[in-house]
Design an enzyme around this catalytic site. Structure first.
Site, mmCIF file in Angstrom:
data_model
loop_
_atom_site.group_PDB
_atom_site.id
_atom_site.type_symbol
_atom_site.label_atom_id
_atom_site.label_comp_id
_atom_site.label_asym_id
_atom_site.label_seq_id
_atom_site.Cartn_x
_atom_site.Cartn_y
_atom_site.Cartn_z
ATOM 1 N N ILE A 51 0.866 -1.175 0.000
ATOM 2 C CA ILE A 51 0.000 0.000 0.000
ATOM 3 C C ILE A 51 0.906 1.228 0.000
ATOM 4 O O ILE A 51 2.085 1.141 0.338
ATOM 5 C CB ILE A 51 -0.975 0.031 1.195
ATOM 6 C CG1 ILE A 51 -0.226 -0.042 2.535
ATOM 7 C CG2 ILE A 51 -1.985 -1.086 1.093
ATOM 8 C CD1 ILE A 51 -1.141 0.032 3.755
ATOM 9 N N ASP A 52 0.356 2.363 -0.381
ATOM 10 C CA ASP A 52 1.158 3.576 -0.510
ATOM 11 C C ASP A 52 1.713 4.043 0.835
ATOM 12 O O ASP A 52 1.171 3.723 1.893
ATOM 13 C CB ASP A 52 0.313 4.703 -1.103
ATOM 14 C CG ASP A 52 -0.184 4.387 -2.497
ATOM 15 O OD1 ASP A 52 0.444 3.558 -3.176
ATOM 16 O OD2 ASP A 52 -1.205 4.975 -2.895
ATOM 17 N N LYS A 53 2.765 4.826 0.774
ATOM 18 C CA LYS A 53 3.410 5.359 1.969
ATOM 19 C C LYS A 53 2.405 6.040 2.900
ATOM 20 O O LYS A 53 2.393 5.807 4.111
ATOM 21 C CB LYS A 53 4.494 6.365 1.566
ATOM 22 C CG LYS A 53 5.087 7.150 2.730
ATOM 23 C CD LYS A 53 6.024 8.249 2.242
ATOM 24 C CE LYS A 53 6.508 9.116 3.402
ATOM 25 N NZ LYS A 53 7.375 10.230 2.941
ATOM 26 N N THR A 77 -0.855 5.774 2.964
ATOM 27 C CA THR A 77 -2.065 4.997 3.232
ATOM 28 C C THR A 77 -1.792 4.120 4.434
ATOM 29 O O THR A 77 -0.731 3.507 4.538
ATOM 30 C CB THR A 77 -2.449 4.123 2.019
ATOM 31 O OG1 THR A 77 -2.719 4.959 0.897
ATOM 32 C CG2 THR A 77 -3.671 3.270 2.319
ATOM 33 N N ARG A 83 -6.990 6.017 -5.668
ATOM 34 C CA ARG A 83 -6.714 7.444 -5.820
ATOM 35 C C ARG A 83 -6.945 7.898 -7.256
ATOM 36 O O ARG A 83 -7.555 8.943 -7.509
ATOM 37 C CB ARG A 83 -5.286 7.732 -5.376
ATOM 38 C CG ARG A 83 -5.026 7.347 -3.919
ATOM 39 C CD ARG A 83 -3.541 7.313 -3.583
ATOM 40 N NE ARG A 83 -2.949 8.643 -3.642
ATOM 41 C CZ ARG A 83 -1.646 8.871 -3.521
ATOM 42 N NH1 ARG A 83 -0.803 7.840 -3.359
ATOM 43 N NH2 ARG A 83 -1.182 10.103 -3.561
#
Length: 361
Positions: free
Chosen positions: A167-169, A171, A271
């Site tokens: 998952i994104d930084k 998130t 996103r």
């Protein structure tokens, strides 16, 4: 080394030609190399390399070539050089290649579940998942390596074990880590076959039309911004197929709390998809969500939203649930994580705002 095996190439060349030429003492260091296939037809090298690696832009390749950093058969070439069969292509930069070996670092992590085959962790917002250019330390993988330092058979540098998804930084939420190759193979197949269960909670700008919906659109790198993903039409031939299902959880007039379920797991999928339908995530600066997109023009409302950005200084996205079958027992494993404080306080702030209003413009 084949370029297709790494995303770091784009970051290694993230410099202007002037910087590349001026850096160092004239010595160049090899960062990767590849040999062109025997059946390759003549094609410009900038186009060839851009097609080989979708994670970097053609413009960056041209800048690297202009700086003399792309070498073919021992000689620097310009971006209009025509690639030929058996050419040896190398990227040469005026700095040594960074050692990307993962080292164990004593960083606290929240372990939700753990057994001999796997572990489930709840990642906080702001923590990078995997080391990469600009983030070689302090990542979740470094923390996991420390947590499992006494497990001799777990090698954090072995791609056959470790994180199964990312998952994104910025998130927050749940991730599963495989301790053994067998576990990673089993879990990887479940993600590939879309039999895992993942639900995300997100606060998006705008009042969603309807209570449920489905977003289908290919996800690929934005040609105008290599750090951002873009949604393309399913039949465009651009990007990779992606489907997001959403359900309204709560409405705040100018924003909506939604639950998202992914059929696919593309980079920045939620996103980019929400941006594509005009509902970017609240606070998501990269996708235009860190602006006041809905609501009043009053100074009071502006201050309210700005305080919301400060309260949750990231995209308002949380990986709330995760479900899969245990790779050894076949038992269904389901996990749920509470909202982190920044996300929870942001939602409470919007609830209080709406509760204090009699009408919504």
């Amino acid at each position: 080394m084949n370029i297709e095996d790494t995303e770091d190439w784009i970051d290694e060349t993230d410099d202007s030609p002037e910087t590349l030429e001026a850096e160092g003492d004239g010595q160049l260091f090899e960062h990767w190399r590849m040999e062109v296939d025997a059946g390759q037809k003549p094609v410009r090298i900038d186009k060839f390399l851009a097609e080989k690696n979708p994670y970097q832009s053609r413009n960056r390749i041209q800048q690297a070539a202009d700086a003399g950093c792309i070498v073919v058969n021992g000689s620097a070439v310009r971006s209009n050089y025509k690639v030929r069969p058996h050419d040896e292509i190398r990227l040469m930069l005026p700095r040594p290649k960074h050692d990307s070996s993962i080292v164990a670092e004593d960083i606290p992590i929240e372990v939700v579940y753990e057994d001999g085959a796997l572990m489930v962790v709840n990642k906080p917002a702001g923590m990078v998942v995997h080391p990469g250019a600009g983030n070689f330390h302090g990542t979740l993988i470094n923390a996991i390596a420390w947590h499992l330092r006494d497990m001799s058979e777990f090698d954090p540098n072995d791609p056959e074990v470790g994180l199964v998804h990312r998952i994104d930084k910025d998130t927050s939420g749940l991730l599963v880590v495989a301790k053994t190759p067998e576990a990673k193979t089993s879990l990887g197949k479940q993600f590939y076959n879309k039999t895992t269960h993942r639900k995300y909670n997100a606060l998006v700008w705008g009042n969603m039309e309807g209570d449920t919906g489905r977003i289908e659109g290919n996800i690929g790198r934005d040609p105008k911004d290599r750090l951002r993903m873009k949604t393309f039409a399913p039949d465009s031939g651009m990007g990779k197929p992606a489907v997001t299902h959403w359900r309204v959880m709560e409405r705040f007039g100018y924003t909506t709390l939604v639950e998202c379920v992914l059929e696919t797991g593309r980079t920045h999928q939620i996103r980019a998809h929400m941006k594509s339908i005009g509902h970017p995530l609240f606070g998501d600066e990269r996708y235009g969500g860190r602006e006041i997109l809905r609501g009043q023009r009053s100074s009071t409302y502006k201050a309210f939203v700005e305080n919301g950005f400060k309260l949750c200084p990231r995209q308002a996205l949380h990986a709330k649930t995760l479900g899969f079958r245990h790779p050894l027992t076949g038992e269904q494993m389901d996990f749920d994580s509470p909202w982190p404080d920044d996300f929870r306080l942001l939602i409470e702030k919007w609830r209080n705002f709406i509760a204090g209003r009699q009408t919504i413009d």
